[in-house]
Design an enzyme around this catalytic site. Structure first.
Site, mmCIF file in Angstrom:
data_model
loop_
_atom_site.group_PDB
_atom_site.id
_atom_site.type_symbol
_atom_site.label_atom_id
_atom_site.label_comp_id
_atom_site.label_asym_id
_atom_site.label_seq_id
_atom_site.Cartn_x
_atom_site.Cartn_y
_atom_site.Cartn_z
ATOM 1 N N CYS A 114 0.651 -1.066 0.125
ATOM 2 C CA CYS A 114 -0.106 0.054 -0.014
ATOM 3 C C CYS A 114 0.773 1.203 0.076
ATOM 4 C CB CYS A 114 -0.982 -0.076 1.213
ATOM 5 S SG CYS A 114 -2.006 -1.520 1.368
ATOM 6 N N HIS A 276 -3.674 7.214 1.269
ATOM 7 C CA HIS A 276 -4.077 5.433 0.585
ATOM 8 C C HIS A 276 -5.230 5.137 1.009
ATOM 9 C CE1 HIS A 276 -4.104 1.642 0.099
ATOM 10 N NE2 HIS A 276 -3.914 1.405 1.354
ATOM 11 N N ASN A 306 -9.900 -0.925 -2.431
ATOM 12 C CA ASN A 306 -8.623 -0.502 -1.918
ATOM 13 C C ASN A 306 -7.902 -1.177 -3.079
ATOM 14 O OD1 ASN A 306 -5.980 -0.997 -0.928
ATOM 15 N ND2 ASN A 306 -6.813 -1.059 1.109
HETATM 16 N N1 ACO Z 1 -19.261 -9.733 5.264
HETATM 17 C C1 ACO Z 1 -19.891 -10.363 6.263
HETATM 18 N N2 ACO Z 1 -19.495 -10.500 7.478
HETATM 19 C C2 ACO Z 1 -18.004 -10.532 7.415
HETATM 20 C C3 ACO Z 1 -17.284 -10.024 6.270
HETATM 21 C C4 ACO Z 1 -17.974 -9.650 5.146
HETATM 22 N N3 ACO Z 1 -17.186 -9.432 4.199
HETATM 23 N N4 ACO Z 1 -15.815 -10.382 6.681
HETATM 24 C C5 ACO Z 1 -15.893 -10.590 7.722
HETATM 25 N N5 ACO Z 1 -17.243 -10.708 8.316
HETATM 26 C C6 ACO Z 1 -17.682 -11.310 9.914
HETATM 27 C C7 ACO Z 1 -16.629 -12.143 10.479
HETATM 28 O O1 ACO Z 1 -16.695 -13.558 10.049
HETATM 29 C C8 ACO Z 1 -16.969 -11.677 11.846
HETATM 30 O O2 ACO Z 1 -18.013 -12.721 12.345
HETATM 31 P P1 ACO Z 1 -18.061 -13.411 13.852
HETATM 32 O O3 ACO Z 1 -17.979 -12.230 14.512
HETATM 33 O O4 ACO Z 1 -19.546 -13.831 13.523
HETATM 34 O O5 ACO Z 1 -17.118 -14.252 13.874
HETATM 35 C C9 ACO Z 1 -17.263 -10.239 11.940
HETATM 36 O O6 ACO Z 1 -17.937 -10.031 10.453
HETATM 37 C C10 ACO Z 1 -16.269 -9.482 12.466
HETATM 38 O O7 ACO Z 1 -15.100 -9.847 11.772
HETATM 39 P P2 ACO Z 1 -13.637 -8.736 11.916
HETATM 40 O O8 ACO Z 1 -12.757 -9.648 10.848
HETATM 41 O O9 ACO Z 1 -13.356 -8.832 13.233
HETATM 42 O O10 ACO Z 1 -14.293 -7.746 11.260
HETATM 43 P P3 ACO Z 1 -14.049 -6.412 11.770
HETATM 44 O O11 ACO Z 1 -15.399 -5.708 12.253
HETATM 45 O O12 ACO Z 1 -12.856 -5.985 12.198
HETATM 46 O O13 ACO Z 1 -14.033 -5.575 10.330
HETATM 47 C C11 ACO Z 1 -12.206 -4.724 8.605
HETATM 48 C C12 ACO Z 1 -13.047 -6.173 9.082
HETATM 49 C C13 ACO Z 1 -13.182 -4.018 7.962
HETATM 50 C C14 ACO Z 1 -11.269 -5.351 7.709
HETATM 51 C C15 ACO Z 1 -11.752 -3.985 9.864
HETATM 52 O O14 ACO Z 1 -10.891 -4.830 10.567
HETATM 53 C C16 ACO Z 1 -10.937 -3.071 9.214
HETATM 54 O O15 ACO Z 1 -11.361 -1.945 9.036
HETATM 55 N N6 ACO Z 1 -9.574 -3.328 9.377
HETATM 56 C C17 ACO Z 1 -8.605 -2.325 8.947
HETATM 57 C C18 ACO Z 1 -7.865 -2.864 8.062
HETATM 58 C C19 ACO Z 1 -8.149 -2.465 6.570
HETATM 59 O O16 ACO Z 1 -8.974 -1.789 6.323
HETATM 60 N N7 ACO Z 1 -7.217 -3.098 5.759
HETATM 61 C C20 ACO Z 1 -7.464 -2.760 4.062
HETATM 62 C C21 ACO Z 1 -6.442 -3.331 3.569
HETATM 63 S S1 ACO Z 1 -4.947 -3.031 4.187
HETATM 64 C C22 ACO Z 1 -4.090 -1.497 4.012
HETATM 65 O O17 ACO Z 1 -4.469 -0.989 2.788
HETATM 66 C C23 ACO Z 1 -3.551 -0.929 4.897
#
Ligand code: ACO
Length: 349
Positions: A114, A276, A306
């Site tokens: 990234c 980014h 992204n």
């Molecule tokens: N659709 C529906 N449900 C989903 C999805 C989806 N696409 N993905 C995960 N879930 C579910 C999981 O299975 C989990 O369910 P559970 O509670 O029953 O086990 C629940 O949602 C929560 O999962 P988490 O992985 O903890 O999801 P979180 O709430 O943390 O959201 C996300 C995920 C959006 C990636 C978040 O962690 C985030 O914003 N992280 C920042 C990292 C990021 O944005 N990275 C981008 C790429 S890296 C970069 O560019 C730097």
């Protein structure tokens, strides 16, 4: 000593729009979940066979080169940032050199995910400042749609990413009120495995990533990719989303402030921040922490997802095309990603 200026900028995104609802045919997810967590409404996917990371880059580069008022034969160095290259090796830089029929110039590939474009820009900036090159093509391009797990198992990663490319031409400038003022590069390898694609690779579980690689059925000389790896979907990217979020919301503001203070500015002096496009929630957190207005931050993740190394040049190009950047404006580019690596560039447009 000259500074480098962005003399031309271009972007290319594939025609095919994939909405959040389109993803429902592959996995259990929802438009609501994706928009609430990431801000993404839709992304572009490259044609399966007719478009590659390099062909998209070439389209963006053609526009950047034309806008710089030069031809591909005038380019004297290529810097290409991507995590989704056409080949494991050689890198995409030489494929651009070939496709655009450039001279036998240097072609450098940058692997900083990234942060790749901002790292690449920083490298180009040094070559311009030193007087070594006069026309440098800096590219960020990704074809993510080719290598993600679109089953429910991979949904936390695959819903986030999209395809596209952005490119700029760097040239020297002696104008007082123009050019890249400074660039700032950082890394912290402690968290290398938190956002990573382990396979194919030569790690052989050395770093304790055993959950993501099986070498049981592989013989010496054939350990790059095993049947078990493929059967267990260990050839896809891994991301600990919450851990990435926590680090990103600290390092993004830090590296932006570093760029501003180095040059005697404060956040209110910024005309535009191009972060980014990792996740809209991260960008909004950064905006709030720095006390920036909506007009001071440009986001387009809603429409492209992204695009990793391509996200900064795509956002910069789109903002410029919309007239949001004018000559002399103070613009900050900032990125954070896998590695972890993070970087910023402060420039006067
Ligand atoms: N659709 C529906 N449900 C989903 C999805 C989806 N696409 N993905 C995960 N879930 C579910 C999981 O299975 C989990 O369910 P559970 O509670 O029953 O086990 C629940 O949602 C929560 O999962 P988490 O992985 O903890 O999801 P979180 O709430 O943390 O959201 C996300 C995920 C959006 C990636 C978040 O962690 C985030 O914003 N992280 C920042 C990292 C990021 O944005 N990275 C981008 C790429 S890296 C970069 O560019 C730097």
């Amino acid at each position: 000593m000259p500074r480098s200026k962005i003399a031309g900028i271009g972007m290319y995104v594939p025609e095919k729009i994939i909405t959040n609802n389109d993803l429902l045919q592959y996995m259990d997810t929802s438009d609501e979940w994706i928009q609430e967590r990431t801000g993404i409404k839709e992304r572009r996917f490259a044609h399966r066979t007719n478009e590659t990371t390099t062909t998209m880059a070439v389209e963006a580069a053609k526009i950047a080169i034309e806008r710089a008022g030069i031809t591909p034969q005038d380019i004297d160095f290529i810097i290409f940032a991507t995590l989704s290259p056409d080949y494991y090796f050689p890198g995409c830089g030489v494929l651009v050199q070939r496709a655009m029929q450039m001279k036998e110039i240097g072609a450098l590939d940058v692997r900083n995910q990234c942060s790749g474009f901002v790292y690449a820009l920083s490298v180009g900036d040094q070559f311009i400042r030193s007087g070594m090159y006069k026309n440098i093509l800096v590219i960020g391009s990704e074809k993510h749609s080719f290598g993600l797990d679109f089953s429910t198992r991979g949904r936390n990663v695959s819903v986030i990413f999209g395809d596209g490319a952005g490119a700029v031409v760097l040239q020297p400038t002696h104008e007082e009120n123009q050019g890249i003022l400074s660039t700032h590069l950082h890394s912290d390898g402690e968290a290398a495995e938190i956002l990573a694609m382990y396979n194919p690779g030569t790690h052989a579980n050395h770093w304790g990533t055993h959950n993501y690689a099986s070498f049981d059925d592989a013989e010496i000389g054939n350990m790059f990719m095993s049947h078990t790896m493929i059967d267990n979907a260990q050839n896809f990217p891994f991301m600990d989303g919450p851990a990435v979020f926590k680090k990103a919301v600290v390092k993004f503001p830090e590296v932006i402030i570093e760029a501003l203070t180095t040059n005697g500015y404060k956040p209110s002096d910024l005309q535009l921040l191009i972060p980014h496009q990792a996740n809209l929630r991260i960008a909004q957190f950064v905006q709030q922490k720095l006390g920036l207005t909506d007009e001071q931050v440009y986001n387009n993740i809603q429409h492209y997802g992204n695009t990793t190394a391509a996200s900064v040049p795509i956002a910069l190009c789109e903002a410029w095309e919309k007239g949001k950047i004018k000559n002399g404006d103070l613009v900050c580019l900032a990125a954070f990603g896998s590695g972890f690596t993070w970087a910023s560039a402060l420039l006067k447009w």
